[in-house]
Scaffold this active site. Structure first.
Site, short mmCIF file in Angstrom:
data_model
loop_
_atom_site.label_atom_id
_atom_site.label_comp_id
_atom_site.label_asym_id
_atom_site.label_seq_id
_atom_site.Cartn_x
_atom_site.Cartn_y
_atom_site.Cartn_z
N GLY A 134 0.82 -1.22 0.00
CA GLY A 134 0.00 0.00 0.00
C GLY A 134 0.84 1.26 0.00
N HIS A 135 2.00 1.22 -0.70
CA HIS A 135 2.94 2.35 -0.60
C HIS A 135 2.50 3.61 -1.33
CE1 HIS A 135 4.07 0.96 -4.59
NE2 HIS A 135 4.65 2.12 -4.77
N TRP A 189 -20.29 19.15 6.68
CA TRP A 189 -21.28 18.08 6.89
C TRP A 189 -21.60 17.90 8.37
CZ3 TRP A 189 -18.93 13.53 3.53
CH2 TRP A 189 -18.95 13.92 2.19
N GLY A 239 -0.47 4.92 -0.86
CA GLY A 239 -1.47 5.57 0.00
C GLY A 239 -0.85 6.52 1.01
N HIS A 283 -11.70 11.98 3.63
CA HIS A 283 -11.95 12.23 5.05
C HIS A 283 -12.13 13.72 5.29
CE1 HIS A 283 -10.16 8.16 5.55
NE2 HIS A 283 -11.09 8.09 6.47
N LYS A 328 -11.35 -4.77 9.79
CA LYS A 328 -10.14 -4.47 10.56
C LYS A 328 -10.08 -5.30 11.85
CE LYS A 328 -8.06 -1.72 7.81
NZ LYS A 328 -6.76 -2.11 7.25
N TYR A 348 -16.12 -1.67 7.32
CA TYR A 348 -14.67 -1.43 7.42
C TYR A 348 -14.16 -1.89 8.78
CZ TYR A 348 -10.26 1.23 7.37
OH TYR A 348 -8.94 1.61 7.44
N VAL A 367 -0.70 6.32 4.33
CA VAL A 367 0.09 5.67 5.37
C VAL A 367 1.34 5.01 4.77
CG1 VAL A 367 0.09 3.80 7.08
CG2 VAL A 367 -1.92 5.28 6.84
N GLY A 368 1.14 4.24 3.71
CA GLY A 368 2.26 3.51 3.10
C GLY A 368 3.35 4.45 2.60
N SER A 409 -7.62 0.71 12.45
CA SER A 409 -8.26 2.01 12.58
C SER A 409 -8.99 2.09 13.91
CB SER A 409 -9.26 2.16 11.45
OG SER A 409 -10.24 3.11 11.79
N SER A 410 -9.15 3.32 14.42
CA SER A 410 -9.86 3.49 15.69
C SER A 410 -11.36 3.22 15.56
CB SER A 410 -9.63 4.90 16.24
OG SER A 410 -10.12 5.86 15.34
N CYS A 411 -11.87 3.03 14.33
CA CYS A 411 -13.31 2.74 14.20
C CYS A 411 -13.63 1.31 14.60
CB CYS A 411 -13.81 3.06 12.82
SG CYS A 411 -13.17 1.96 11.59
N ARG A 445 -13.10 14.59 16.90
CA ARG A 445 -12.16 13.65 16.30
C ARG A 445 -10.74 14.01 16.74
NH1 ARG A 445 -16.29 11.64 15.34
NH2 ARG A 445 -17.13 10.80 13.39
N LEU A 471 -6.30 9.91 10.43
CA LEU A 471 -5.00 10.35 9.90
C LEU A 471 -5.18 11.41 8.82
CD1 LEU A 471 -3.58 6.77 9.47
CD2 LEU A 471 -2.96 8.39 11.26
P1 GDP Z 1 -15.16 9.34 10.35
O1 GDP Z 1 -14.17 9.83 11.36
O2 GDP Z 1 -15.04 7.89 10.06
O3 GDP Z 1 -16.57 9.72 10.73
O4 GDP Z 1 -14.81 10.00 8.93
P2 GDP Z 1 -14.72 11.47 8.29
O5 GDP Z 1 -13.33 11.98 8.42
O6 GDP Z 1 -15.23 11.34 6.88
O7 GDP Z 1 -15.74 12.41 9.09
C1 GDP Z 1 -15.50 12.92 10.36
C2 GDP Z 1 -16.59 13.90 10.75
O8 GDP Z 1 -16.46 15.11 9.99
C3 GDP Z 1 -18.03 13.43 10.54
O9 GDP Z 1 -18.83 13.89 11.65
C4 GDP Z 1 -18.44 14.18 9.26
O10 GDP Z 1 -19.85 14.38 9.16
C5 GDP Z 1 -17.73 15.50 9.48
N1 GDP Z 1 -17.52 16.32 8.26
C6 GDP Z 1 -17.79 17.65 8.15
N2 GDP Z 1 -17.54 18.10 6.92
C7 GDP Z 1 -17.05 17.04 6.21
C8 GDP Z 1 -16.59 16.89 4.87
O11 GDP Z 1 -16.58 17.81 4.07
N3 GDP Z 1 -16.16 15.64 4.52
C9 GDP Z 1 -16.15 14.59 5.40
N4 GDP Z 1 -15.68 13.40 4.99
N5 GDP Z 1 -16.60 14.70 6.66
C10 GDP Z 1 -17.05 15.90 7.07
#
Ligand code: GDP
Length: 309
Positions: free
Chosen positions: A11-12, A203, A14, A180, A141, A137, A16-17, A108-110, A210, A167
């Protein structure tokens, strides 16, 4: 690992890789083995086995995975489960068959339950239901880390598992739909600044928290653990600090230099409310994150600007 050891980084290309490869080269490792996705599809069991028989790596960093943000996880649920299970199963089994000395599996922490006491200790694994948006996912994991545990116990195979928090870093995916939150916000704020837009849409509610770890710090931790850790239990890797999505948006806006307003789009999911990792085990081994969130965002924004030119 010796400087001349044969080290395969799966996975180099990506986030992390690529950081692990840079870290290995920085430390003088000259025999790093890499294969791109078109050269080797790790979901293909016989191709993966053939590759291991030919390349005979001594050490393996398993950073190959299908990854994405909250929307990608929730949309491509079947692929997230299948691809990740297949990659892990093929790489770990092939590594064992050719007597790899040690393998580090990246998760992953999920993997932790949706409603966990905070900060999350390693032993909270499998104590409750998972967050729905990334359950496929997370299940993959969890299977990966259990495979490492089982192979340690049945075959004496030295496989360790590392579970990083969210990350980000240079070379991340800045895709607005599937990326992300942190790289997506960098792109959104940058485009709003360039286009003179009066608002940026975030969103969810902005209230979830986080924890963000810079990918170069993760690579340092992972190479460190390959050298010093050989326990049965998976280890958390994080900074020990978290931030609300609303505050993160503020920080990204400041770094990018955007002066308009931000609005929340409640029709998008929040995901899990909080997932801050307890990193005391890692600290006790002597490792700590070095890069502040602001500094990491500055570096990541620079890499976005370079890749966007
Ligand atoms: P998660 O940590 O697995 O939930 O993954 P994400 O990094 O995609 O999202 C983290 C949080 O950020 C969630 O609560 C999303 O709703 C919020 N968020 C806010 N704006 C955005 C955006 O533009 N993109 C993404 N991916 N998440 C967003």
């Amino acid at each position: 690992m010796e400087t001349h050891s044969r080290i395969y980084v799966a996975g180099h290309t990506g986030l992390v890789g690529s950081s692990i490869v840079r870290e290995l080269r920085k430390r003088g490792h000259s025999n790093v083995i890499l294969r791109t996705h078109p050269e080797l599809d790790l979901r293909d069991q016989s191709a993966t086995q053939l590759f291991f028989e030919g390349a005979r790596p001594e050490y393996v960093f398993l950073a190959a995975a299908k990854v994405g943000g909250i929307q990608a996880n929730n949309t491509y649920r079947g692929e997230f489960l299948f691809d990740n299970l297949a990659i892990q199963m093929n790489v770990i089994e092939s590594a064992r068959r050719v007597d790899v000395k040690k393998l580090v599996f990246l998760g992953s922490s999920c993997i932790y339950p949706k409603e966990c006491p905070q900060p999350i200790r390693e032993d909270y694994l499998l104590t409750g239901p998972l967050e729905a948006t990334n359950e496929p996912y997370a299940i993959a994991k969890i299977a990966g880390l259990k495979m490492c545990e089982a192979y340690r116990s049945q075959y004496g195979f030295q496989a360790i598992s590392v579970m990083p928090t969210n990350l980000y870093g240079p070379g991340d995916s800045f895709d607005l739909q599937n990326g992300h939150v942190l790289p997506s916000l960098i792109r959104k704020f940058h485009e709003a600044k360039v286009n003179g837009s009066s608002e940026v849409v975030i969103w969810g509610s902005g209230r979830p928290r986080r924890e963000f770890l810079y990918s170069e710090d993760l690579a340092d931790a992972v190479v460190f653990l390959m050298n010093v850790y050989d326990g049965d239990q998976h280890l958390n890797v994080g900074t020990g600090e978290d931030i609300t999505i609303a505050d993160l948006a503020k920080l990204v806006g400041e770094v990018v230099g955007y002066s308009g307003k931000t609005v929340m789009n409640d029709s998008k999911p929040d995901g899990v409310f909080r997932k801050q990792l307890d990193v005391s085990k890692l600290k006790a081994l002597g490792w700590q994150a070095k890069t502040s969130l602001r500094e990491g965002i500055v570096q990541t924004y620079e890499s976005f600007l370079t890749s966007n030119q």
